[in-house]
Motif scaffolding. Structure first.
Motif, short mmCIF file in Angstrom:
data_model
loop_
_atom_site.label_atom_id
_atom_site.label_comp_id
_atom_site.label_asym_id
_atom_site.label_seq_id
_atom_site.Cartn_x
_atom_site.Cartn_y
_atom_site.Cartn_z
N ASN A 21 0.77 -1.21 -0.07
CA ASN A 21 -0.03 -0.02 -0.04
C ASN A 21 0.97 1.23 0.02
OD1 ASN A 21 -2.43 -1.51 0.25
ND2 ASN A 21 -2.04 -1.75 2.22
N TRP A 22 2.12 1.10 -0.30
CA TRP A 22 3.24 2.22 -0.33
C TRP A 22 3.40 2.73 -1.60
CZ3 TRP A 22 4.22 5.04 4.43
CH2 TRP A 22 3.67 4.61 5.39
N ILE A 23 3.68 3.88 -1.81
CA ILE A 23 4.28 4.47 -2.99
C ILE A 23 5.76 4.93 -2.25
CG2 ILE A 23 4.54 6.48 -4.61
CD1 ILE A 23 1.40 6.14 -4.54
N LYS B 34 15.12 8.35 -0.28
CA LYS B 34 13.66 7.69 -0.45
C LYS B 34 12.51 8.19 0.48
CE LYS B 34 12.24 2.78 0.12
NZ LYS B 34 12.64 1.42 0.73
N LEU B 35 11.45 8.44 -0.05
CA LEU B 35 10.50 9.21 0.32
C LEU B 35 9.09 8.10 0.53
CD1 LEU B 35 9.43 11.70 1.70
CD2 LEU B 35 8.46 12.40 -0.54
N PRO B 36 8.83 7.52 1.47
CA PRO B 36 7.42 7.01 1.30
C PRO B 36 6.35 7.66 1.26
CG PRO B 36 8.49 6.78 3.64
CD PRO B 36 9.27 7.90 2.78
N LEU B 37 5.21 7.27 0.58
CA LEU B 37 3.94 8.01 0.55
C LEU B 37 2.91 6.82 0.89
CD1 LEU B 37 3.97 10.04 -2.48
CD2 LEU B 37 4.80 10.65 -0.56
N THR C 246 0.35 10.84 1.93
CA THR C 246 0.90 11.54 2.99
C THR C 246 2.26 11.31 3.19
OG1 THR C 246 -1.10 11.95 4.19
CG2 THR C 246 1.12 12.19 5.71
N PRO C 247 3.36 12.05 2.91
CA PRO C 247 4.75 11.61 2.98
C PRO C 247 5.38 11.15 4.45
CG PRO C 247 4.77 13.96 2.90
CD PRO C 247 3.23 13.58 3.05
N GLY C 248 6.00 10.32 4.50
CA GLY C 248 6.78 9.75 5.48
C GLY C 248 8.22 10.35 5.83
N CYS C 249 9.17 9.69 6.39
CA CYS C 249 10.28 10.49 6.80
C CYS C 249 11.38 10.11 5.59
CB CYS C 249 10.57 9.92 7.94
SG CYS C 249 12.37 10.50 8.50
N PRO C 250 11.74 10.88 4.98
CA PRO C 250 12.93 10.63 4.04
C PRO C 250 14.20 9.84 4.48
CG PRO C 250 12.92 12.75 4.28
CD PRO C 250 11.72 12.38 5.19
#
Length: 1484
Positions: free
Chosen positions: A357-359, A372-375, A380-384
């Protein structure tokens, strides 16, 4: 159906075309192609392993221009080569795509997997496309000349209907190619498709997209959805980002008619551009991520996600379909982002992938980082996370490993990196994996390791991204008697989790809770959690809520509540929001003075942070923490204050480590608020590459300089991890003083390290300690008005500098310090010379200080006592010495007589051999020179106009493919062009410039050349201006001596005349003089190479110039070698080629003769250059390498270069040519000649130490004996010199070139009008105008006409020929004698004959029928037309404007004084205004 890109029959159909192309840009003849195609040049493969992940890096021989990833290969394009790599970045093949002779830029690189081919298109000639075997790029399958690859853009293979096509989007198109003037086209990939391969034809026309705007497209990216899906193209145009959408139909035309699009807007009402983009795979809608940059500001780049589903598109303006009426739409559909997910200073590239379920967005930055940036599902972005870090900008394209997408390929500078998309393997414990800050990593319970989700059974895979593993609750019982502590694991109940608490007193019936007293002190408990077979132990530090005073934020973070101004335990009914409100209310009620005027020092640190940083300001007493906030931080990082100034003006703290980039710094007060907004920049870590010097004496205190990057960030320095040294950081560099070592008599190597924050960085070099310098004695001598002291020092390795030695002379109680110190080295000792101003001082002792060493040397006054025994010994042994001396003298006389006889015999032989050479010298030197490498007109002209080859040369020449485009000048250039076509203004402009004292001769030549370029399309007008300026020059009072006119180039018109002659005589030069000039140059080069040539000094036995005569040459013998060329990877070789060499030739000279023989034999150059090949000789059935210098033979002394005689090569020996292998990372030099001290360290035929080594064996060499070699060389090339001279002054059909006749008549008219009747004056004018100003320039600089390299030796020989040429035009007779230079004597007799021919030439030109003005104007117009559009006239006008701008007031004043027409004054002001407006527009 036959595959694209052919089979044998089609290849044979066009193979002649392919061969002609690839023998140009760098490949060999067809028989040699396999060897060339597999060549690898300049590679260094570096493998980097960290934990369980493996990063691979390959460094290429040039910057990466493009790269693509196929199903099992990676193809990388560098500056001049195409490389084929495995997916693990191991080099397989390499292929040349460009070289110095044939400039080519590859703009299309597309793997065609279904056909197992690689399509490559470039800009060479009018453009070309070729098809290579995807598994072996050395195999050429097809080649065709088409303009598809002339300009950069976007290209991909797409499926339309039942066919596959190459979609090409070009940013610039050549408008004269009507069928190829499309911005977007679909080109065939099969011969069976209509129009054959690479054709863009449709059923009835050429379908495609063309621009109707004034600007060109700037394509950024493109892709096609699942097979036969929609095609998306993204481009920048007119300050906006445009999306084009093509729906895949049954044919080309139908597909293009489906064109739709939209404007993508990330910045509201602002010009913007797209930097890089990526399609986000998967999902129910078509999502796309793009990096946007504001066009007219230096703001941050942003990364935004768009929904680009086909339903979002509409009609498109500024773009239309070829063959259809263009209807501009005024209602472009605009799409705005679904989410702006990241903002950063300088993002350069993006790639996207989806997992569960992650981009995941992978972001490349301008400072070399891969993020690397998770969405999540709601974008909603996570921690890079930083995956990779370098020092160069990341290339705009990043591509995933095609198989399982566990790695991503990125390019930066000259490197390609293969980086894991996640570093799960480095986490070896469940707890570390849980807090890995990467949702793609999780702990696999069954495998006991951190893995990707698809590598583990779903029921065994746990990931804790964004959550704590356990939660702690502390609640006061309603009875207020006890505190219940409860630990809750944040894990699925299906995992069978158990929990036990230890160290907390009474336990409750539940295993994960216990009861405490409200009066307990701060305490710790241990929570043991078991998940299946995995056990995790967490140490929990708990605080007593009632013990926390004042700090509301600390109260909340401890799990307590804030109520009525104090911290208390939670109760079951506690409201967290109310607690936060109470905190806010309490903070507002506190009377803390707000910190202000904050200044951070330092403002830049390395990624390792820094200890002892400072913030200054006011009211800092209440500060408890320093907080750091940045784009790469999930949550702020805080650092405690370690010291406060009691006055509240300064605090000290530590800066934590971080990632490259900028962060915001503020100070946290007791109430939890953060004040201030300072900026801190993290930069790359320091790197210490060299230590200068890297050796020290044992007593220490030697100054050592560090060389590297970012060294100013170091905080302390140590040697061998023991001695702490404070570095000195100055504007001139970083240095330190070495410490003393314990055992001063032994040599010792010590490592050097320095601390940065809490990190240690080691220098790449170490420091060697050697014993202290040993001073053995001194003596004094009066020199002039000073006393010179000479101190003897034992030979050592220290290489002392004068600045390191301090000398104090002591005479009684008087002390004098040396005014100057000089150090002289010899083979066995070092001397230190010290100068003292007082010449009468009597020195008792010297105090010498070198760093931490101090020595005292006393004077020796016992010489009288020692003299008496010496005299006595001499009296006793004197007679014996005299007897031995007489016997020795007699023997020496006999040896001297024998030696003189040998010298006499040698001189006789040398003179006889010289006589034989002169009588037997053959003049037929040249068997085959191949095609003459003429430069085209624009490069010839640019080298004449700008002989120093400065930056103007590149500005004013149009690149290949641009000549056919008619230049569109902007308004400012048009205005200036129109103004200089006013003769009144132009002559006034030139006179004004020349009146300025700051206007140098160099400026005059530059303006003359710029003027020639700007008016090249109107040569008749340029000629009128030149004549006007020449008349003015003749009338100047400074030219009262008419014989000196045009002798030098000190005015604009004199340089203009040089340029004019070059333009008008280029045709005559190319058609008549070019061949004899090239034959002369070739003959000289051959004659020079016939005899020994010293590889170091360039001197040769056969030469025309005495200064370059190798009179020290030893005996030599000719050799004929059989040369084989390696043509395959399996050891195949070509047919033998016979090459003539000398046994005294060095290895590099043999290579040169092999390559020259190859070119003469086959008519084209060998595919590899000299630096790219090695040679081997056959020895005992195998091949041994020939090296210029044996690695074991290179010492600190002068080293002799190896020759064929050194290797004992015999006549008929077989030599094999192979491609150079560069595997050693420690040897960046391709040749010893790359050494800056080559001429000092090495010798060939002239040994500088021969006199000292064995003077008795040295043969007597007298330079004058070898002067006959000058005559020998002259005889060899004489026929070529005479042929050249006669071609220059020979008239075709009794007619001189039109420009010569016209200009000579012009000079005759001027002489008559000025009543000058002296024929010598006219002769000198004509000589200064034509031979001196043009022909001598060509004779001395053949590289202006041909594509060749002129050596210094060749230049000296051509100078002798040019001197003879000018002597032929001289009116005075030469007075010859024994002191006359040899270059004058060499052609003295010939010059007499040449003078007669010159007079006849001048007479013939004068008597030739006059050329009319209309005829000459037609000739000039024809010359202008021949070379139109070859020069960038706008660039020339812009450069000319710089001079107009510099002297604008003077020019304006001159116009006023000369009563110039008002239109000229208005035109001048208009030019200035337009250029100023253009400058402002550029800045905006």
């Amino acid at each position: 159906m036959r595959n694209l890109l052919l089979r044998c029959g089609s290849f044979l159909k066009r193979n002649h075309t392919a061969t002609s192309f690839f023998s140009g840009p760098g490949d060999a003849a067809p028989s040699l192609r396999p060897a060339m195609a597999s060549t690898s040049l300049g590679f260094l493969l570096v493998l980097c392993t960290c934990g369980l992940c493996e990063d691979r890096v390959i460094t290429l021989d040039g910057d990466v221009e493009n790269f693509v990833v196929g199903s099992n290969k990676v193809f990388v394009l560098s500056d001049s080569r195409l490389h084929q790599l495995t997916l693990d970045l191991a080099l397989e093949k390499s292929r040349s795509v460009s070289n110095e002779t044939f400039t080519n830029t590859v703009n299309i690189l597309v793997p065609f997997e279904s056909n197992k081919t690689l399509v490559v298109c470039g800009s060479w000639s009018i453009g070309y496309c070729e098809v290579l075997d995807i598994s072996d790029i050395s195999t050429l399958l097809y080649w065709e000349s088409i303009p598809a690859g002339v300009s950069p853009g976007v290209s991909l293979v797409v499926e339309i209907g039942n066919g596959k096509y190459l979609l090409v989007g070009r940013s610039k198109v050549a408008k004269e190619h009507s069928s190829d003037a499309l911005s977007v086209s679909l080109r065939n990939t099969l011969h069976t498709q209509k129009g054959d391969i690479f054709s863009s034809l449709g059923p009835n026309m050429t379908p495609g997209i063309e621009s109707v705007s004034d600007g060109d497209f700037d394509f950024v990216d493109g892709f096609q959805l699942e097979p036969r899906g929609s095609i998306y193209l993204f481009l920048n145009i007119k300050g906006r980002v445009q999306m084009l959408l093509l729906h895949s139909k049954n044919g080309k035309a139908e597909t293009f008619r489906s064109l739709q699009g939209a404007v993508l807007e990330c910045y509201k009402n602002q010009n913007q551009s797209l930097v890089s983009s990526a399609f986000i795979p998967g999902g129910s809608v078509v999502r796309w991520a793009g990096i946007f940059s504001p066009c007219n500001s230096s703001g941050d780049t942003v990364l935004a996600v768009f929904n680009i589903d086909g339903s979002q598109a509409g009609a498109v303006s500024d773009v239309c379909i070829n063959g259809q009426p263009c209807k501009k739409s005024t209602t472009d559909k605009t799409l705005t982002p679904e989410a702006v997910v990241f903002t950063y200073r300088d993002m350069t590239s993006v790639a996207a992938m989806r997992t569960n379920n992650w981009i995941f967005l992978f972001i490349g930055t301008g400072n070399g980082q891969l993020l690397k940036l998770p969405l999540n599902g709601s974008l909603t972005p996570g921690c890079p996370v930083v995956l990779s870090d370098g020092d160069q900008k990341v290339f705009p394209r990043m591509l995933f490993d095609p198989a399982i997408q566990t790695h991503i390929y990125i390019a930066m500078g000259n490197q390609i990196r293969r980086v894991p998309v996640a570093n799960c393997g480095i986490h070896i414990k469940l707890r570390d994996c849980w807090y890995a800050a990467d949702p793609s990593c999780g702990w696999c319970l069954s495998q006991h390791r951190c893995t990707f989700h698809d590598q583990c059974n779903s029921s065994d895979w746990i990931s804790g991204y964004g959550t704590q593993m356990i939660s702690v609750q502390m609640v006061k019982d309603p009875s207020e008697q006890n505190i219940t502590v409860k630990v809750v694991p944040n894990l699925s109940e299906t995992l069978n989790v158990s929990c036990i608490l230890e160290g907390c007193g009474a336990r409750t019936p539940k295993q994960c809770s216990c009861i405490l007293s409200p009066n307990s002190e701060d305490f710790s408990i241990t929570a043991s959690i078991t998940i299946k077979k995995e056990k995790i132990t967490e140490m929990l530090l708990l605080k007593n809520c009632t013990s926390i005073k004042e700090s509301c934020s600390q109260c909340l973070s401890a799990g307590c509540i804030w109520s009525v101004g104090k911290c208390d335990w939670k109760s079951p009914s506690s409201n967290p929001q109310m607690t936060q409100d109470n905190c806010t209310k309490y903070a507002s009620e506190q009377n803390h003075t707000k910190p202000e005027n904050l200044t951070l020092k330092p403002e830049e640190v390395s990624i390792h942070g820094r200890n002892d940083a400072w913030i200054t300001g006011r009211n800092l007493n209440s500060v408890t923490m320093v907080r750091f906030k940045g784009n790469l931080y999930c949550s702020p990082i805080e650092s405690p204050v370690t010291w406060k100034d009691p006055s509240g003006k300064k605090i000290k703290f530590h800066i934590p480590s971080g990632n490259k980039g900028s962060v915001t710094v503020c100070v946290v007060t007791h109430d939890g608020q953060c004040h201030g907004n300072a900026t801190l920049t993290y930069m790359s870590q320091p790197a210490c590459r060299r230590l200068k010097p890297n050796i020290s004496w044992s007593s220490g205190k030697r100054k050592i300089f560090l060389e590297g990057n970012n060294l100013h960030f170091m905080e302390s320095l140590s040697q061998d991890n023991i001695t702490m040294i404070k570095p000195n950081i100055t504007p001139k560099g970083v240095f330190f003083l070495t410490p003393r070592v314990e055992n001063p008599g032994k040599e010792k190597a010590t490592s050097v390290e320095f601390r940065v924050g809490n990190h240690t960085v080691a220098c790449e070099e170490s420091i060697a300690y050697v014993p202290d310098p040993e001073f053995t004695g001194f003596n004094t001598a009066q020199v002039g008005k000073s006393m010179q002291v000479t101190i003897q020092v034992k030979r050592n390795k220290l290489n002392l500098k004068e600045s390191e030695v301090r000398i104090l002379a002591i005479a009684g109680e008087v002390q004098e310090e040396c005014d100057s110190v000089e150090i002289k080295d010899s083979t066995d000792r070092t001397s230190v010379l010290c100068s003292i101003k007082d010449p009468g001082i009597k020195i008792d002792s010297l105090e010498i200080t070198v760093g931490g060493l101090t020595r005292e040397l006393k004077a020796n006054h016992n010489w009288l006592v020692m003299l008496i025994p010496v005299v006595a010994v001499f009296i006793l042994i004197g007679p014996l010495v005299v007897c031995l001396y007489c016997k020795k003298q007699k023997k020496m006389a006999e040896e001297m007589k024998k030696h003189l006889e040998e010298i006499e015999c040698g001189i006789r032989n040398e003179i006889r051999q010289g006589f034989v050479d002169m009588q037997t010298e053959k003049t037929e030197l040249i068997a085959n020179v191949g095609a003459i490498p003429f430069l085209d007109y624009k490069h010839f002209a640019s080298r004449i106009f700008f002989p120093e080859a400065g930056p103007l040369t590149g500005l004013v020449i149009k690149e290949i493919g641009e000549e056919s485009e008619k230049e569109q000048q902007d308004k400012s250039c048009q205005a200036l062009s129109q103004l200089i076509r006013e003769k009144h203004f132009l002559t006034l402009f030139i006179h004004t410039l020349e009146e300025q004292k700051s206007f140098s001769v160099k400026d005059k030549c530059t303006v003359a050349s710029l003027l020639t370029l700007a008016l090249h399309d109107d040569l008749p007008y340029l000629t009128e201006v030149m004549e006007e300026l020449l008349r003015s020059l003749m009338d100047q009072p400074s030219n009262s001596q008419p014989k000196l006119l045009l002798r030098r180039t000190e005015s604009i018109v004199e340089k203009l005349l040089t340029n004019w002659m070059s333009v008008c005589l280029y045709g005559f030069l190319r058609e008549s003089v070019g061949q004899p000039l090239y034959l002369l140059v070739s003959a000289l080069m051959q004659q020079i190479s016939k005899g020994p040539v010293d590889s170091v000094t360039g001197k040769a036995l056969y030469t025309l110039n005495e200064d370059w005569l190798l009179w020290q040459a030893q005996d030599f013998a000719p050799l004929r070698l059989n040369v084989l060329f390696a043509v395959g990877s399996e050891g195949e070789v070509s047919e033998p080629l016979e090459v003539s060499t000398l046994d005294c030739d060095t290895v590099d000279q043999v290579k040169e003769k092999i390559l020259l023989t190859f070119q003469r034999k086959f008519g084209f150059p060998y595919s590899q250059q000299l630096r790219e090949i090695d040679i081997e000789y056959e020895k005992d059935g195998s091949y041994a390498p020939l090296r210029e210098v044996e690695s074991s033979g290179v010492t600190d002394q002068v080293t002799m270069l190896n020759t064929l005689k050194h290797y004992k090569i015999l006549n008929g020996t077989t030599i094999k040519v192979i491609n150079k292998k560069l595997n050693s990372p420690l040897s960046p030099q391709l040749s010893v000649k790359d050494d800056l001290d080559f001429a000092v360290k090495y010798f060939h035929l002239i040994d500088p130490d021969e006199d000292h080594k064995s003077p008795e064996k040295k043969k007597l060499k007298v330079k004058e004996i070898y002067l006959n070699k000058l005559v020998t060389t002259k005889v060899a090339v004489h026929s070529y010199v005479e042929n050249l001279f006669k071609t220059i002054w020979r008239t075709s059909s009794n007619k001189a070139p039109p420009a010569v006749k016209y200009f000579f008549d012009f000079l005759d008219e001027q002489a008559e009008s000025k009543k000058i009747y002296d024929p010598d004056v006219l002769h000198i004018w004509k000589t200064n105008s034509l031979p001196l100003r043009f022909w001598v320039n060509i004779l001395k600089n053949p590289q202006f006409v041909f594509d060749l390299e002129k050596t210094e030796h060749l230049d000296s020989c051509l100078s002798v020929v040019a001197q003879a040429f000018m002597d032929a035009f001289s009116l005075s007779d030469q007075q010859l004698g024994k002191h006359t230079p040899t270059n004058k004597l060499l052609y003295a007799k010939d010059v007499v004959q040449y003078k007669q021919e010159v007079r006849a030439y001048y007479k013939l030109v004068r008597e030739q029928s006059t050329i009319s003005a209309s005829e000459f104007k037609a000739f000039l117009q024809e010359e202008s037309k021949k070379h139109e559009n070859e020069f960038n006239q706008s660039a020339a006008l812009r450069e000319m404007y710089k001079f107009l701008q510099r002297y604008y007031p003077e020019i304006e004043e001159k116009l006023e004084q000369s009563d110039a027409p008002s239109r000229l004054k208005e035109g001048l002001k208009q030019v200035k205004s337009l250029f100023e407006d253009k400058k402002k527009t550029t800045w905006n």
